[in-house]
Scaffold this motif. Structure first.
Motif, PDB file in Angstrom:
ATOM      1  N   UNK A  87      58.310  43.501  41.565  1.00  7.15           N
ATOM      2  CA  UNK A  87      58.576  42.728  40.355  1.00  7.15           C
ATOM      3  C   UNK A  87      59.447  41.518  40.686  1.00  7.15           C
ATOM      4  N   UNK A  88      60.420  41.710  41.591  1.00  9.65           N
ATOM      5  CA  UNK A  88      61.232  40.582  42.020  1.00  9.65           C
ATOM      6  C   UNK A  88      60.364  39.514  42.684  1.00  9.65           C
ATOM      7  N   UNK A  89      59.390  39.976  43.466  1.00 12.98           N
ATOM      8  CA  UNK A  89      58.515  39.033  44.174  1.00 12.98           C
ATOM      9  C   UNK A  89      57.672  38.192  43.241  1.00 12.98           C
ATOM     10  N   UNK A  90      57.298  38.758  42.070  1.00 14.15           N
ATOM     11  CA  UNK A  90      56.405  38.017  41.178  1.00 14.15           C
ATOM     12  C   UNK A  90      57.029  36.696  40.745  1.00 14.15           C
ATOM     13  N   UNK A  91      58.363  36.630  40.743  1.00 15.25           N
ATOM     14  CA  UNK A  91      58.981  35.381  40.302  1.00 15.25           C
ATOM     15  C   UNK A  91      59.123  34.364  41.428  1.00 15.25           C
ATOM     16  N   UNK A  92      59.184  34.807  42.690  1.00 11.06           N
ATOM     17  CA  UNK A  92      59.443  33.811  43.735  1.00 11.06           C
ATOM     18  C   UNK A  92      58.420  33.775  44.872  1.00 11.06           C
ATOM     19  N   UNK A  93      57.434  34.663  44.843  1.00 13.94           N
ATOM     20  CA  UNK A  93      56.417  34.588  45.891  1.00 13.94           C
ATOM     21  C   UNK A  93      55.152  33.993  45.291  1.00 13.94           C
ATOM     22  N   UNK A 123      50.381  36.870  49.729  1.00 18.46           N
ATOM     23  CA  UNK A 123      51.079  37.993  50.345  1.00 18.46           C
ATOM     24  C   UNK A 123      51.402  39.038  49.277  1.00 18.46           C
ATOM     25  N   UNK A 124      51.592  38.560  48.034  1.00 17.35           N
ATOM     26  CA  UNK A 124      51.821  39.453  46.900  1.00 17.35           C
ATOM     27  C   UNK A 124      50.613  40.370  46.693  1.00 17.35           C
ATOM     28  N   UNK A 125      49.423  39.792  46.797  1.00 15.67           N
ATOM     29  CA  UNK A 125      48.204  40.591  46.647  1.00 15.67           C
ATOM     30  C   UNK A 125      48.052  41.582  47.794  1.00 15.67           C
ATOM     31  N   UNK A 126      48.431  41.129  49.004  1.00 10.00           N
ATOM     32  CA  UNK A 126      48.350  42.041  50.151  1.00 10.00           C
ATOM     33  C   UNK A 126      49.223  43.260  49.899  1.00 10.00           C
ATOM     34  N   UNK A 127      50.410  43.006  49.367  1.00 11.38           N
ATOM     35  CA  UNK A 127      51.302  44.113  49.040  1.00 11.38           C
ATOM     36  C   UNK A 127      50.669  45.007  47.964  1.00 11.38           C
ATOM     37  N   UNK A 128      50.080  44.362  46.948  1.00 17.18           N
ATOM     38  CA  UNK A 128      49.394  45.117  45.907  1.00 17.18           C
ATOM     39  C   UNK A 128      48.299  45.987  46.481  1.00 17.18           C
ATOM     40  N   UNK A 129      47.521  45.415  47.388  1.00 21.24           N
ATOM     41  CA  UNK A 129      46.433  46.171  48.010  1.00 21.24           C
ATOM     42  C   UNK A 129      46.982  47.364  48.786  1.00 21.24           C
ATOM     43  N   UNK A 130      48.031  47.111  49.575  1.00 23.11           N
ATOM     44  CA  UNK A 130      48.585  48.189  50.396  1.00 23.11           C
ATOM     45  C   UNK A 130      49.089  49.337  49.523  1.00 23.11           C
ATOM     46  N   UNK A 131      49.890  49.027  48.474  1.00 28.84           N
ATOM     47  CA  UNK A 131      50.426  50.131  47.671  1.00 28.84           C
ATOM     48  C   UNK A 131      49.323  50.826  46.873  1.00 28.84           C
ATOM     49  N   UNK A 132      48.330  50.044  46.404  1.00 23.95           N
ATOM     50  CA  UNK A 132      47.253  50.676  45.649  1.00 23.95           C
ATOM     51  C   UNK A 132      46.435  51.603  46.543  1.00 23.95           C
ATOM     52  N   UNK A 166      49.874  42.172  37.459  1.00 21.06           N
ATOM     53  CA  UNK A 166      49.697  40.970  38.273  1.00 21.06           C
ATOM     54  C   UNK A 166      48.217  40.650  38.431  1.00 21.06           C
ATOM     55  N   UNK A 167      47.394  41.707  38.458  1.00 22.75           N
ATOM     56  CA  UNK A 167      45.986  41.497  38.771  1.00 22.75           C
ATOM     57  C   UNK A 167      45.260  40.671  37.715  1.00 22.75           C
ATOM     58  N   UNK A 168      45.891  40.442  36.549  1.00 23.18           N
ATOM     59  CA  UNK A 168      45.248  39.576  35.548  1.00 23.18           C
ATOM     60  C   UNK A 168      45.376  38.104  35.917  1.00 23.18           C
ATOM     61  N   UNK A 169      46.378  37.774  36.744  1.00 22.01           N
ATOM     62  CA  UNK A 169      46.642  36.360  37.030  1.00 22.01           C
ATOM     63  C   UNK A 169      45.437  35.628  37.628  1.00 22.01           C
ATOM     64  N   UNK A 170      44.823  36.146  38.711  1.00 26.92           N
ATOM     65  CA  UNK A 170      43.679  35.400  39.264  1.00 26.92           C
ATOM     66  C   UNK A 170      42.485  35.356  38.314  1.00 26.92           C
ATOM     67  N   UNK A 171      42.467  36.203  37.297  1.00 24.10           N
ATOM     68  CA  UNK A 171      41.356  36.172  36.353  1.00 24.10           C
ATOM     69  C   UNK A 171      41.598  35.172  35.228  1.00 24.10           C
TER      70      UNK A 171
END
Lengths: 273, 285
Positions: free
Chosen positions: A229-235, A239-248, B122-127
């Protein structure tokens, strides 16, 4: 069995259901795709090439805060919460099979734990620790705050299990001279083991993904959802998506593992029966 | 002797749950109530008994608007989740014919619930973003000239994301109650000459009410307490009670946050109480 013809309603609802599934999974799959974005690519389509660039960036310490640290904290916390949730809900589930004074009150307390908005629990636990002069930490205040969310789920699952539990198995064991512990260990436990894995799965994943209850209770170190959540404001890179992919993918592996274990146990007990 | 032992063991077994809930739920909520009457400055809070924190909430037009806004989100999200949740559960329970298939499809619906909410948001952003997939597609098709701005960082986005995150909490309890409806009741209604719509309205919906109520309670508490979705999906343009509390936490104004928390809790409890007037959920377990 003769199959009646599908009504028009079926097809309408089948389409509706399919759209719902697309709605559930569509957004997350765009993230999975975009995390393989080329080095020049941005946060949106089009894909500029295909690479593992953002995954390698993820594991460089300076790129995205403390990914390794927050991941391992979330992992350990999730495991702690999982074990505690399984043991405590099992014990409470056993207790509720008998009448005891205050059982109704405890039941309503557990339901209240589910109903009180998460942010209030997080704030309350944070303030309590502050007033008591105890330093909040992920394995104390954070741990407790997560339990208030996972335990009611665990308890409700145990209720569902024991309401459908056939007591004659236990009586048979007792008639054959088994002690209460033997009855529990050799009869009850194997029968409810798949459900306990389910409780564990809830305990782990709910804790691993929890944000609102973590906000004020983790002390000076972040868990993974806080870090993200902290990253969403400054990244502002994929790389944010990569992190999302890894945790998912990690969550999916955990879910898949738990389901496989449940199926395996079911099959084995079916073979024995 | 064994009688007493078995009686005592129930208490011992219930003890860990009781202790955890007392220490991490009852005490913290009590502490919120206490601290909401405390005074504070930039550095710390002081034990006191003042109504100032509540006065600030009640006498501020801004907070009233935010409470109204939160209720608006709650109502819209609830209605959408109820509609989607009901039909998804109905399809699973009454149209899917084998138990294996039912469980498989149910699982497909449940898996996202066990993954990260933040990532799903977050996944809504690229959409939906200005250069997102939807705007690009619409522009390429020539349907719009300018990208649609309202898609992301708006009330629309907040509600969409909440429905996305929370519908499951409606599907699961409704599905659960529907699966327990005695199928012979439906047969009987059909034999009595009721058509599909009449069966739905006079048999299925009344019997599904407890599930609807439980789902509604989940939606109410999730939306009323939300702060992440509102802040992120509105791009900070909209506020909810949760986001006020969260801001005050960030500014270390704990007594103010606690006062808002107490008011929010009362509102949620009143709403839950209202829902519970329709059903007795204990029967559902």
């Amino acid at each position: 069995m003769s199959r009646e013809r599908r009504s028009a309603g079926f097809y309408v609802l089948a389409v509706f259901f399919t759209l719902f599934v697309i709605f559930l999974y569509g957004p997350i799959s765009t993230i999975l795709i975009l995390s393989f974005q080329g080095p020049e690519g941005g946060l949106t389509f089009p894909m500029r090439g295909f690479s593992f660039h953002w995954f390698t960036r993820l594991f460089q310490q300076q790129a995205v805060g403390d990914f390794g640290g927050s991941f391992s904290r979330s992992l350990f916390l999730g495991l702690m919460v999982m074990i505690t949730t399984v043991v405590v809900s099992l014990l409470a589930g056993l207790a509720f099979r008998r009448r005891f004074k205050g059982s109704a009150l405890l039941f309503y307390l557990a339901i209240a734990s589910l109903i009180v908005p998460s942010i209030l629990v997080g704030l309350g636990v944070g303030i309590t620790f502050q007033v008591l002069g105890i330093r909040p930490n992920w394995f104390t205040s954070g741990f407790g705050a997560h339990l208030t969310w996972t335990l009611p789920f665990g308890l409700l699952i145990m209720f569902a299990v024991f309401n459908r539990f056939n007591r004659s198995y236990e009586e048979a064991a007792r008639d054959l001279g088994a002690s209460p512990w033997q009855t529990f260990r050799n009869v009850v436990l194997p029968l409810i083991l798949p459900s306990l894995i389910g409780v564990g799965l809830f305990g782990f994943t709910l804790s691993y993904d929890e944000f609102a209850r973590s906000r004020m209770t983790m002390g000076s170190f972040n868990t993974l959802p806080l870090e993200i959540t902290g990253m969403t404001t400054n990244v502002t890179t994929p790389v944010l998506y990569a992190l999302g992919t890894v945790t998912t993918v990690f969550s999916l592996l955990v879910i898949g593992g738990a389901l496989a274990a449940i199926l395996l146990l079911r099959r084995r007990s079916a073979r024995r029966a | 002797m064994t009688r007493i032992l078995s009686r005592a063991s129930a208490y011992l077994q219930a003890l860990p749950l009781t202790v955890i809930l007392l220490f991490f739920l009852v005490l913290p909520i009590g502490m919120l109530l206490v601290v909401s009457f405390w005074d504070y400055d930039f550095i710390r809070m002081y034990p006191d008994f003042i109504w100032l924190n509540y006065d600030e909430v009640v006498n501020s037009a801004v907070t009233w608007r935010v409470y109204g806004n939160t209720l608006k989100y709650c109502l819209i999200v609830w209605a959408l989740c109820l509609f989607i949740g009901f039909w998804v559960a109905y399809f699973l329970a009454f149209h899917v014919r084998t138990l294996t298939m039912q469980m498989a499809l149910f699982l497909i619906c449940t898996v996202p619930f066990l993954t990260s909410n933040v990532i799903r948001m977050i996944s809504w952003v690229p959409l939906l973003g200005r250069n997102g997939l939807l705007n690009q597609t619409l522009q390429n098709m020539g349907l719009i000239d300018e990208p649609l701005e309202f898609l992301l960082f708006s009330d629309f986005a907040v509600i969409l994301a909440m429905v996305h995150l929370f519908t499951l909490f409606m599907v699961v309890p409704i599905f659960n109650t529907m699966m327990r409806i005695d199928r012979s009741l439906i047969e009987a209604a059909r034999d009595g000459g009721a058509n599909g719509l009449q069966i739905l309205w006079n048999v299925i919906i009344p019997l599904t009410k407890p599930g609807i109520a439980i789902g509604s309670i989940f939606i109410v508490t999730l939306v009323m307490g939300d702060f992440v979705t509102t802040r992120f999906m509105s791009g900070g343009q909209s506020a909810s009670v949760g986001s006020i509390i969260s801001n005050q936490m960030g500014l270390l104004q704990y007594p103010s946050a606690a006062a808002n928390a107490v008011i929010l809790l009362i509102i949620v409890l009143v709403m839950v109480g209202a829902i519970l007037r329709f059903v007795n959920i204990r029967k559902e377990l």
